[in-house]
Structures are given as C-alpha cells and as structure tokens.
Write a protein that holds these residues in place. Sequence first.
Motif, mmCIF file in Angstrom:
data_model
loop_
_atom_site.group_PDB
_atom_site.id
_atom_site.type_symbol
_atom_site.label_atom_id
_atom_site.label_comp_id
_atom_site.label_asym_id
_atom_site.label_seq_id
_atom_site.Cartn_x
_atom_site.Cartn_y
_atom_site.Cartn_z
ATOM 1 N N CYS A 1 19.094 6.133 -17.807
ATOM 2 C CA CYS A 1 17.662 5.762 -17.570
ATOM 3 C C CYS A 1 17.510 4.271 -17.024
ATOM 4 O O CYS A 1 18.548 3.653 -17.339
ATOM 5 C CB CYS A 1 16.744 5.811 -18.631
ATOM 6 S SG CYS A 1 17.180 4.624 -20.023
ATOM 7 N N VAL A 2 16.856 4.097 -16.075
ATOM 8 C CA VAL A 2 16.480 2.843 -15.590
ATOM 9 C C VAL A 2 15.061 2.390 -15.992
ATOM 10 O O VAL A 2 14.240 3.125 -15.713
ATOM 11 C CB VAL A 2 16.595 2.992 -13.816
ATOM 12 C CG1 VAL A 2 16.069 1.347 -13.258
ATOM 13 C CG2 VAL A 2 18.133 3.103 -13.589
ATOM 14 N N ILE A 3 14.936 1.256 -16.295
ATOM 15 C CA ILE A 3 13.693 0.641 -16.654
ATOM 16 C C ILE A 3 13.275 -0.621 -16.140
ATOM 17 O O ILE A 3 14.162 -1.509 -16.164
ATOM 18 C CB ILE A 3 13.351 0.537 -18.174
ATOM 19 C CG1 ILE A 3 13.603 1.971 -19.108
ATOM 20 C CG2 ILE A 3 11.987 -0.112 -18.551
ATOM 21 C CD1 ILE A 3 13.655 1.767 -20.727
ATOM 22 N N ASN A 4 12.390 -0.866 -15.164
ATOM 23 C CA ASN A 4 11.857 -1.811 -14.529
ATOM 24 C C ASN A 4 10.731 -2.503 -15.308
ATOM 25 O O ASN A 4 9.847 -1.936 -15.577
ATOM 26 C CB ASN A 4 11.626 -1.589 -13.349
ATOM 27 C CG ASN A 4 12.660 -0.978 -12.340
ATOM 28 O OD1 ASN A 4 13.683 -1.316 -12.430
ATOM 29 N ND2 ASN A 4 12.344 -0.047 -11.455
ATOM 30 N N ILE A 5 11.098 -3.786 -15.744
ATOM 31 C CA ILE A 5 9.972 -4.798 -16.274
ATOM 32 C C ILE A 5 9.089 -5.112 -15.402
ATOM 33 O O ILE A 5 9.168 -6.096 -14.776
ATOM 34 C CB ILE A 5 10.563 -5.547 -16.964
ATOM 35 C CG1 ILE A 5 11.731 -5.253 -18.254
ATOM 36 C CG2 ILE A 5 9.589 -6.445 -17.853
ATOM 37 C CD1 ILE A 5 10.915 -4.420 -19.304
ATOM 38 N N SER A 6 7.827 -4.665 -15.360
ATOM 39 C CA SER A 6 6.704 -5.007 -14.472
ATOM 40 C C SER A 6 5.779 -6.047 -14.950
ATOM 41 O O SER A 6 6.268 -6.950 -16.143
ATOM 42 C CB SER A 6 5.999 -3.605 -14.122
ATOM 43 O OG SER A 6 4.855 -4.249 -12.979
ATOM 44 N N ALA A 7 4.610 -6.068 -14.750
ATOM 45 C CA ALA A 7 3.467 -6.873 -15.573
ATOM 46 C C ALA A 7 2.122 -6.286 -15.207
ATOM 47 O O ALA A 7 1.939 -5.616 -14.364
ATOM 48 C CB ALA A 7 3.522 -8.279 -14.784
#
Length: 248
Positions: free
Chosen positions: A159-165
């Motif tokens: 998995c790839v998790i991108n931290i957004s806002a």
Amino acid sequence: MTTSSKLLSGKVALVTGSGTGIGLSLTKGLAASGAKVYITGRRLEVLEKAASDVAGTAVPLQMDVTDEESVLTAAKHIEQVDGKLDILINNAGITHSDRDPQFAEKKLTAFHENKDPFEPESMPDWIYLFTINTIAPFFVVKAFTSLLVKGAGAESTSCVINISAGLSRMLGTAAMTNFSYNTSKAALNHLTRSLAADFGKRGVPIRVNALVPGIFPSDIVSPEFLESLKTTVIPGFVALTPAKRGGR
C-alpha cells in the motif's frame, strides 16, 4: 497511535518526513504493530533522535524527496537490505515556503483583516510547495513501485498512503486563502486517484489511498495554535474541535 498487537510483523515500511510531527506518530504506530520502519528526511541528526524515541524497529535513512537521486539511492539500499517494501507513506510536506519567515503571519493578517489574498504569494513559493507536496510523492512512488510489488507477493497487496489535508477540499473562510498549499494538496488527492486507477487497471498489486488528518503537533503548527483549540473556533468552522485538542 498505540497498539499492543503485532499485525505488521515481518512488514517493511517507509515514512517520508518522519523525524517530527505526524510522520513520527505514524512511525511509532507502525513500529508498535511490529513493522520495521525506515524513518526518512533530510536532517540525519533529527532522524537519529526520533528513531531513539520509537519503541520497536525504526531505521533512520537520510532521503531528500525533492532529489530524485537521493530517493533512488534510498530505494537501492532497501532493496539490498530487505528486498521489498510493504508500506509507503508519503508524509513529507510543507504549508509555506521558508523563503519568507513571516509568510504565515502575513497570511493570517491578510485573512483576518480582509486584505489582498494574493500577498505574499510568489511563483517561487508555489513551485517549492508543489515540488514537495505533489511532485515528490509521484517520484517516490515511481522509485519504490518494484519493491512494493515484491512486498505484495502472489496473493496480497502492498500500500501507498499519501498524507493530504482537509484544506484541499475547503473553500471560503475555512480555506484561510492559503492558495498554494490548498491547491498542492488538492492536486495530491487527484494524483492519488490517478495512481490507484492506473494500478488497478494494470493489475499492479498496490493500493493507493489518501489520508486527511486533523491538526497535529509538528514543526509547522505552533503550540499557541494547539492551545487555542481548547477555547477557539477555527476560522470558517462552526464549532470547536470536538476533542478540544490536536491529534496524538
């Protein structure tokens, strides 16, 4: 984030920008669950200090997400040591350029006094924010895709998790008119969907998702702002943060 389980035993994770703030919290949670976590960033002394605070296996690895050669070198190191990667978290990000130390203060003043929202925005600031918040995650995923495929194996997915806002989806007063940051995170959300769709279509065993956290203690959130959450409604919101505190 705490857990007594070891659900991630045998897993290898990498978190960018993990020497402080949300990245360090994520590292602690992953390590507590049994994963081996590469804690990455530009400042090796910060990474080493942070790793010593983690209960579990946290390996400091210097990596500048804005330098493609640095990212490729880190990927090669992990390939030689572990031969795979199971979890990649693109956490490194900034709210404004450090070219102007007063940027945040000027923005807040402009917001509260209803002044020109285009100040003190500049093209170099936009380029810098997009480089770190949007462009870098793409090239980090590119560099580690082959290791993530190996981590997935024959019957699973990595998995790839991108931290957004949250500001990536807000308009009006709640968005605080921080155009460059908000837009860079909105672009990251679209990149997340695009990568997920492409991997799914091609049968690449990598899940890609974005996480939108609340306000956490970090280098870019002042102690005064965190304290204000107890008694002050964030501009553009209709009520106090329910927990009346930042994240932990």
